[in-house]
Design a protein around this motif. Sequence first.
Motif, PDB file in Angstrom:
ATOM      1  N   SER A 175     -14.885  12.657 -23.080  1.00 43.61           N
ATOM      2  CA  SER A 175     -15.026  13.912 -23.811  1.00 43.61           C
ATOM      3  C   SER A 175     -16.445  14.061 -24.360  1.00 43.61           C
ATOM      4  N   LEU A 176     -16.989  15.254 -24.182  1.00 46.36           N
ATOM      5  CA  LEU A 176     -18.323  15.552 -24.712  1.00 46.36           C
ATOM      6  C   LEU A 176     -18.206  16.350 -26.007  1.00 46.36           C
ATOM      7  N   GLU A 177     -16.968  16.481 -26.492  1.00 45.77           N
ATOM      8  CA  GLU A 177     -16.743  17.231 -27.723  1.00 45.77           C
ATOM      9  C   GLU A 177     -17.463  16.556 -28.886  1.00 45.77           C
ATOM     10  N   GLY A 178     -18.160  17.335 -29.660  1.00 44.33           N
ATOM     11  CA  GLY A 178     -18.877  16.789 -30.806  1.00 44.33           C
ATOM     12  C   GLY A 178     -20.316  16.410 -30.507  1.00 44.33           C
ATOM     13  N   LEU A 179     -20.683  16.356 -29.217  1.00 45.37           N
ATOM     14  CA  LEU A 179     -22.074  16.056 -28.867  1.00 45.37           C
ATOM     15  C   LEU A 179     -22.970  17.242 -29.196  1.00 45.37           C
ATOM     16  N   GLU A 180     -24.153  16.956 -29.702  1.00 44.66           N
ATOM     17  CA  GLU A 180     -25.100  18.025 -30.038  1.00 44.66           C
ATOM     18  C   GLU A 180     -25.851  18.468 -28.780  1.00 44.66           C
ATOM     19  N   LEU A 181     -25.133  19.133 -27.869  1.00 44.27           N
ATOM     20  CA  LEU A 181     -25.736  19.496 -26.585  1.00 44.27           C
ATOM     21  C   LEU A 181     -26.691  20.685 -26.684  1.00 44.27           C
ATOM     22  N   ASP A 182     -26.512  21.529 -27.694  1.00 44.23           N
ATOM     23  CA  ASP A 182     -27.382  22.696 -27.819  1.00 44.23           C
ATOM     24  C   ASP A 182     -28.674  22.374 -28.557  1.00 44.23           C
ATOM     25  N   GLY A 183     -28.573  21.492 -29.526  1.00 47.36           N
ATOM     26  CA  GLY A 183     -29.764  21.118 -30.283  1.00 47.36           C
ATOM     27  C   GLY A 183     -30.204  22.215 -31.238  1.00 47.36           C
ATOM     28  N   PRO A 184     -31.182  21.918 -32.070  1.00 50.03           N
ATOM     29  CA  PRO A 184     -31.668  22.890 -33.052  1.00 50.03           C
ATOM     30  C   PRO A 184     -32.534  23.981 -32.408  1.00 50.03           C
ATOM     31  N   THR A 185     -32.799  25.034 -33.185  1.00 52.20           N
ATOM     32  CA  THR A 185     -33.619  26.137 -32.671  1.00 52.20           C
ATOM     33  C   THR A 185     -35.059  26.061 -33.169  1.00 52.20           C
ATOM     34  N   ALA A 186     -35.278  25.530 -34.364  1.00 54.08           N
ATOM     35  CA  ALA A 186     -36.643  25.409 -34.895  1.00 54.08           C
ATOM     36  C   ALA A 186     -37.426  24.413 -34.048  1.00 54.08           C
ATOM     37  N   LEU A 187     -38.695  24.719 -33.805  1.00 53.26           N
ATOM     38  CA  LEU A 187     -39.510  23.941 -32.865  1.00 53.26           C
ATOM     39  C   LEU A 187     -39.616  22.459 -33.235  1.00 53.26           C
ATOM     40  N   PHE A 188     -39.971  22.155 -34.499  1.00 51.61           N
ATOM     41  CA  PHE A 188     -40.142  20.751 -34.879  1.00 51.61           C
ATOM     42  C   PHE A 188     -38.817  19.993 -34.781  1.00 51.61           C
ATOM     43  N   GLU A 189     -37.729  20.643 -35.266  1.00 54.62           N
ATOM     44  CA  GLU A 189     -36.411  20.004 -35.200  1.00 54.62           C
ATOM     45  C   GLU A 189     -35.996  19.750 -33.752  1.00 54.62           C
ATOM     46  N   LEU A 190     -36.371  20.684 -32.865  1.00 55.58           N
ATOM     47  CA  LEU A 190     -36.064  20.511 -31.441  1.00 55.58           C
ATOM     48  C   LEU A 190     -36.794  19.287 -30.881  1.00 55.58           C
ATOM     49  N   LYS A 191     -38.062  19.152 -31.229  1.00 57.65           N
ATOM     50  CA  LYS A 191     -38.845  18.000 -30.759  1.00 57.65           C
ATOM     51  C   LYS A 191     -38.259  16.687 -31.292  1.00 57.65           C
ATOM     52  N   LEU A 192     -37.814  16.720 -32.548  1.00 55.27           N
ATOM     53  CA  LEU A 192     -37.211  15.530 -33.156  1.00 55.27           C
ATOM     54  C   LEU A 192     -35.872  15.204 -32.488  1.00 55.27           C
ATOM     55  N   TRP A 193     -35.117  16.246 -32.155  1.00 56.16           N
ATOM     56  CA  TRP A 193     -33.824  16.082 -31.484  1.00 56.16           C
ATOM     57  C   TRP A 193     -34.022  15.433 -30.104  1.00 56.16           C
ATOM     58  N   VAL A 194     -35.019  15.885 -29.366  1.00 56.34           N
ATOM     59  CA  VAL A 194     -35.329  15.299 -28.054  1.00 56.34           C
ATOM     60  C   VAL A 194     -35.683  13.816 -28.226  1.00 56.34           C
ATOM     61  N   TYR A 195     -36.478  13.523 -29.247  1.00 59.50           N
ATOM     62  CA  TYR A 195     -36.873  12.137 -29.520  1.00 59.50           C
ATOM     63  C   TYR A 195     -35.647  11.287 -29.851  1.00 59.50           C
ATOM     64  N   ARG A 196     -34.724  11.854 -30.635  1.00 59.58           N
ATOM     65  CA  ARG A 196     -33.481  11.144 -30.986  1.00 59.58           C
ATOM     66  C   ARG A 196     -32.682  10.807 -29.731  1.00 59.58           C
ATOM     67  N   ILE A 197     -32.655  11.728 -28.787  1.00 59.88           N
ATOM     68  CA  ILE A 197     -31.924  11.489 -27.535  1.00 59.88           C
ATOM     69  C   ILE A 197     -32.563  10.357 -26.740  1.00 59.88           C
ATOM     70  N   PHE A 198     -33.891  10.354 -26.666  1.00 60.59           N
ATOM     71  CA  PHE A 198     -34.583   9.253 -25.975  1.00 60.59           C
ATOM     72  C   PHE A 198     -34.278   7.913 -26.659  1.00 60.59           C
ATOM     73  N   LYS A 199     -34.255   7.926 -27.994  1.00 61.44           N
ATOM     74  CA  LYS A 199     -33.928   6.705 -28.751  1.00 61.44           C
ATOM     75  C   LYS A 199     -32.482   6.275 -28.491  1.00 61.44           C
ATOM     76  N   GLU A 200     -31.594   7.260 -28.341  1.00 62.68           N
ATOM     77  CA  GLU A 200     -30.182   6.957 -28.073  1.00 62.68           C
ATOM     78  C   GLU A 200     -30.014   6.305 -26.706  1.00 62.68           C
TER      79      GLU A 200
END
Length: 201
Positions: free
Chosen positions: A139-164
């Motif tokens: 199940s992919l339910e609960g995964l943050e697949l859309d991510g944030p909309t603000a530019l910096f938060e988006l970049k941080l979200w991408v970084y979090r995924i790489f760390k994951e």
Amino acid sequence: MAARRTRGMTGPDVSRSTVARAVSIAEQLRYECSILLELYREKESFTADVLVDGRLVSVAPPSSQLDTRDKLWRLHSALMQCRSLLERAIAREEEELGGGKKGDYETQRKMVKDRLSYLLICTGELLKTAGGAALLTPSLEGLELDGPTALFELKLWVYRIFKEVDYWTKTAITTLEALPSVIAKERVMTSRVRTTRSTRR
């Protein structure tokens, strides 16, 4: 039931070679992840100690009570979630930040994605050998697949995924390297059960 689960893992040599291949792929992926993280930090001017909160992947907590099949299912499920997150991160980067010229970072990112897919094939094979259903999609339910909309938060979200991906790659190495001893232990326990039953008869 335990005997049925264990038999496939302890019998053919192909399972041992698949474990060795999976460990090798995971070790290569860990190295490639470290390069990707370094390239991304350089690209976004992040420091190495930038904080990322919590896990993005959701699986059952680790436990010594889990048998081989359950440990492999937990790992396979986590890696599948990582791939979904990584695919979405790549898509969001290209949508929001523009594809632009392909350089070292984009090449490395694709390399990590492809290597993760190879690792998933190996863990899927091991899971089927252990009596699990690798074809079931976690199940992919609960995964943050859309991510944030603000530019910096988006970049941080991408970084979090790489760390994951990096975190679960290291977990994969630990889990896979421990498999031979776990299988041996299960085999001993299964033999004891059979001996006890034979004695009672």
